[in-house]
Design a protein around this motif. Structure first.
Motif, PDB file in Angstrom:
ATOM      1  N   PHE A   1      51.923  73.959 -39.987  1.00 29.44           N
ATOM      2  CA  PHE A   1      52.522  73.460 -41.214  1.00 29.44           C
ATOM      3  C   PHE A   1      53.561  74.480 -41.692  1.00 29.44           C
ATOM      4  O   PHE A   1      53.572  75.625 -41.240  1.00 29.44           O
ATOM      5  CB  PHE A   1      51.448  73.293 -42.301  1.00 29.44           C
ATOM      6  CG  PHE A   1      50.489  72.175 -42.039  1.00 29.44           C
ATOM      7  CD1 PHE A   1      49.485  72.301 -41.099  1.00 29.44           C
ATOM      8  CD2 PHE A   1      50.599  70.988 -42.737  1.00 29.44           C
ATOM      9  CE1 PHE A   1      48.597  71.255 -40.852  1.00 29.44           C
ATOM     10  CE2 PHE A   1      49.718  69.933 -42.504  1.00 29.44           C
ATOM     11  CZ  PHE A   1      48.714  70.074 -41.562  1.00 29.44           C
ATOM     12  N   ARG A   2      54.393  74.055 -42.617  1.00 29.22           N
ATOM     13  CA  ARG A   2      55.347  74.983 -43.210  1.00 29.22           C
ATOM     14  C   ARG A   2      55.571  74.631 -44.665  1.00 29.22           C
ATOM     15  O   ARG A   2      55.381  73.490 -45.078  1.00 29.22           O
ATOM     16  CB  ARG A   2      56.673  74.989 -42.448  1.00 29.22           C
ATOM     17  CG  ARG A   2      57.460  73.704 -42.536  1.00 29.22           C
ATOM     18  CD  ARG A   2      58.686  73.784 -41.629  1.00 29.22           C
ATOM     19  NE  ARG A   2      59.495  72.578 -41.693  1.00 29.22           N
ATOM     20  CZ  ARG A   2      60.558  72.343 -40.913  1.00 29.22           C
ATOM     21  NH1 ARG A   2      60.923  73.235 -40.006  1.00 29.22           N
ATOM     22  NH2 ARG A   2      61.246  71.224 -41.053  1.00 29.22           N
ATOM     23  N   GLN A   3      55.973  75.646 -45.414  1.00 26.72           N
ATOM     24  CA  GLN A   3      56.280  75.420 -46.822  1.00 26.72           C
ATOM     25  C   GLN A   3      57.468  76.288 -47.208  1.00 26.72           C
ATOM     26  O   GLN A   3      57.409  77.515 -47.092  1.00 26.72           O
ATOM     27  CB  GLN A   3      55.081  75.742 -47.707  1.00 26.72           C
ATOM     28  CG  GLN A   3      55.315  75.371 -49.162  1.00 26.72           C
ATOM     29  CD  GLN A   3      54.033  75.383 -49.976  1.00 26.72           C
ATOM     30  OE1 GLN A   3      53.032  75.994 -49.597  1.00 26.72           O
ATOM     31  NE2 GLN A   3      54.053  74.684 -51.105  1.00 26.72           N
TER      32      GLN A   3
ATOM     33  N   TRP B   1      42.717  77.742 -42.417  1.00 28.66           N
ATOM     34  CA  TRP B   1      44.152  78.023 -42.528  1.00 28.66           C
ATOM     35  C   TRP B   1      44.418  79.510 -42.362  1.00 28.66           C
ATOM     36  O   TRP B   1      43.611  80.351 -42.792  1.00 28.66           O
ATOM     37  CB  TRP B   1      44.673  77.581 -43.900  1.00 28.66           C
ATOM     38  CG  TRP B   1      44.584  76.116 -44.119  1.00 28.66           C
ATOM     39  CD1 TRP B   1      43.475  75.404 -44.505  1.00 28.66           C
ATOM     40  CD2 TRP B   1      45.634  75.162 -43.947  1.00 28.66           C
ATOM     41  NE1 TRP B   1      43.782  74.067 -44.580  1.00 28.66           N
ATOM     42  CE2 TRP B   1      45.093  73.889 -44.250  1.00 28.66           C
ATOM     43  CE3 TRP B   1      46.976  75.255 -43.581  1.00 28.66           C
ATOM     44  CZ2 TRP B   1      45.857  72.719 -44.187  1.00 28.66           C
ATOM     45  CZ3 TRP B   1      47.723  74.092 -43.523  1.00 28.66           C
ATOM     46  CH2 TRP B   1      47.172  72.846 -43.825  1.00 28.66           C
TER      47      TRP B   1
ATOM     48  N   SER C   1      46.334  67.029 -44.969  1.00 30.31           N
ATOM     49  CA  SER C   1      45.883  68.422 -44.993  1.00 30.31           C
ATOM     50  C   SER C   1      44.367  68.525 -45.000  1.00 30.31           C
ATOM     51  O   SER C   1      43.806  69.491 -44.478  1.00 30.31           O
ATOM     52  CB  SER C   1      46.451  69.135 -46.224  1.00 30.31           C
ATOM     53  OG  SER C   1      47.853  69.211 -46.164  1.00 30.31           O
TER      54      SER C   1
ATOM     55  N   TYR D   1      55.302  79.618 -42.336  1.00 29.99           N
ATOM     56  CA  TYR D   1      54.630  78.771 -41.369  1.00 29.99           C
ATOM     57  C   TYR D   1      53.159  79.140 -41.281  1.00 29.99           C
ATOM     58  O   TYR D   1      52.807  80.322 -41.172  1.00 29.99           O
ATOM     59  CB  TYR D   1      55.289  78.909 -40.000  1.00 29.99           C
ATOM     60  CG  TYR D   1      56.591  78.152 -39.884  1.00 29.99           C
ATOM     61  CD1 TYR D   1      57.730  78.585 -40.550  1.00 29.99           C
ATOM     62  CD2 TYR D   1      56.680  76.983 -39.142  1.00 29.99           C
ATOM     63  CE1 TYR D   1      58.925  77.887 -40.479  1.00 29.99           C
ATOM     64  CE2 TYR D   1      57.870  76.277 -39.053  1.00 29.99           C
ATOM     65  CZ  TYR D   1      58.975  76.733 -39.723  1.00 29.99           C
ATOM     66  OH  TYR D   1      60.163  76.028 -39.642  1.00 29.99           O
ATOM     67  N   TYR D   2      52.320  78.101 -41.292  1.00 21.58           N
ATOM     68  CA  TYR D   2      50.874  78.293 -41.274  1.00 21.58           C
ATOM     69  C   TYR D   2      50.264  77.536 -40.097  1.00 21.58           C
ATOM     70  O   TYR D   2      50.655  76.406 -39.813  1.00 21.58           O
ATOM     71  CB  TYR D   2      50.243  77.736 -42.547  1.00 21.58           C
ATOM     72  CG  TYR D   2      50.746  78.353 -43.816  1.00 21.58           C
ATOM     73  CD1 TYR D   2      51.845  77.815 -44.490  1.00 21.58           C
ATOM     74  CD2 TYR D   2      50.109  79.466 -44.373  1.00 21.58           C
ATOM     75  CE1 TYR D   2      52.313  78.375 -45.669  1.00 21.58           C
ATOM     76  CE2 TYR D   2      50.566  80.033 -45.555  1.00 21.58           C
ATOM     77  CZ  TYR D   2      51.662  79.489 -46.185  1.00 21.58           C
ATOM     78  OH  TYR D   2      52.102  80.039 -47.365  1.00 21.58           O
TER      79      TYR D   2
ATOM     80  N   GLU E   1      57.053  71.086 -51.139  1.00 18.01           N
ATOM     81  CA  GLU E   1      55.664  70.863 -50.753  1.00 18.01           C
ATOM     82  C   GLU E   1      55.444  71.272 -49.293  1.00 18.01           C
ATOM     83  O   GLU E   1      56.364  71.272 -48.480  1.00 18.01           O
ATOM     84  CB  GLU E   1      55.307  69.393 -50.938  1.00 18.01           C
ATOM     85  CG  GLU E   1      55.263  68.955 -52.392  1.00 18.01           C
ATOM     86  CD  GLU E   1      54.732  67.540 -52.541  1.00 18.01           C
ATOM     87  OE1 GLU E   1      54.570  67.108 -53.695  1.00 18.01           O
ATOM     88  OE2 GLU E   1      54.481  66.880 -51.517  1.00 18.01           O
ATOM     89  N   ARG E   2      54.205  71.595 -49.007  1.00 14.97           N
ATOM     90  CA  ARG E   2      53.860  71.914 -47.628  1.00 14.97           C
ATOM     91  C   ARG E   2      54.011  70.661 -46.771  1.00 14.97           C
ATOM     92  O   ARG E   2      53.630  69.560 -47.189  1.00 14.97           O
ATOM     93  CB  ARG E   2      52.424  72.427 -47.560  1.00 14.97           C
ATOM     94  CG  ARG E   2      51.971  72.853 -46.187  1.00 14.97           C
ATOM     95  CD  ARG E   2      50.635  73.533 -46.261  1.00 14.97           C
ATOM     96  NE  ARG E   2      49.626  72.688 -46.853  1.00 14.97           N
ATOM     97  CZ  ARG E   2      48.427  73.112 -47.240  1.00 14.97           C
ATOM     98  NH1 ARG E   2      48.117  74.390 -47.110  1.00 14.97           N
ATOM     99  NH2 ARG E   2      47.555  72.276 -47.760  1.00 14.97           N
ATOM    100  N   GLU E   3      54.543  70.828 -45.578  1.00 19.57           N
ATOM    101  CA  GLU E   3      54.718  69.694 -44.682  1.00 19.57           C
ATOM    102  C   GLU E   3      54.163  70.016 -43.303  1.00 19.57           C
ATOM    103  O   GLU E   3      54.211  71.163 -42.843  1.00 19.57           O
ATOM    104  CB  GLU E   3      56.200  69.302 -44.571  1.00 19.57           C
ATOM    105  CG  GLU E   3      57.090  70.347 -43.935  1.00 19.57           C
ATOM    106  CD  GLU E   3      58.483  69.829 -43.616  1.00 19.57           C
ATOM    107  OE1 GLU E   3      58.661  68.611 -43.413  1.00 19.57           O
ATOM    108  OE2 GLU E   3      59.402  70.672 -43.547  1.00 19.57           O
TER     109      GLU E   3
ATOM    110  N   GLY F   1      49.836  82.792 -42.900  1.00 22.00           N
ATOM    111  CA  GLY F   1      51.242  82.427 -42.796  1.00 22.00           C
ATOM    112  C   GLY F   1      52.120  83.527 -42.222  1.00 22.00           C
ATOM    113  O   GLY F   1      51.799  84.715 -42.294  1.00 22.00           O
TER     114      GLY F   1
END
Length: 125
Positions: free
Chosen positions: A37-39, A115, A109, A94-95, A44-46, A118
């Protein structure tokens, strides 16, 4: 205790490449579905990409399709995200995320139980 530790972020110019790694402990990569994922600031996180075992099925967000590749090395217990042809709009934290289900969706999510902290990716034009 599950730990996911991302690395490989950095600053690159547009068109460059980076490979992110996510080293897992207390969790077996390849057992269940995992994703990236990335924010970006103010956004918002996507979800970016996900992979689940069995058929090694992968799925990508439209914005990264054809440029990013998600993969896993079960021997190293590590998840990867190869990012090519980077664009300024890819700039984000990035996560990596891990689930405890066979199938997961980067649109949900809640599918992911664990998680990482990042790693920052910055792409300059």
């Amino acid at each position: 205790q599950v730990q996911l530790v991302e690395s490989g972020g950095g600053s690159v110019q547009a068109g460059g490449s980076l490979r992110l790694s996510c080293a897992a402990s207390g969790y077996t990569v390849g057992s269940y579905c995992m994703g990236w994922f990335r924010q970006a600031p103010g956004k918002e996180r996507e979800g970016v990409a996900r992979i689940y075992t069995g058929a090694g099925s992968t799925y990508y967000a439209e914005s990264v399709k054809g440029r990013f590749t998600i993969s896993q090395d079960n021997r190293k217990n590590t998840l990867y995200l190869q990012m090519n042809s980077l664009k300024p709009e890819d700039t984000a934290m990035y996560y990596c995320a891990a689930s405890v289900v066979w199938y997961c969706s980067i649109g949900r999510s809640a599918d992911f139980s664990y998680w990482g902290q990042g790693t920052q990716v910055t792409v300059s034009s």
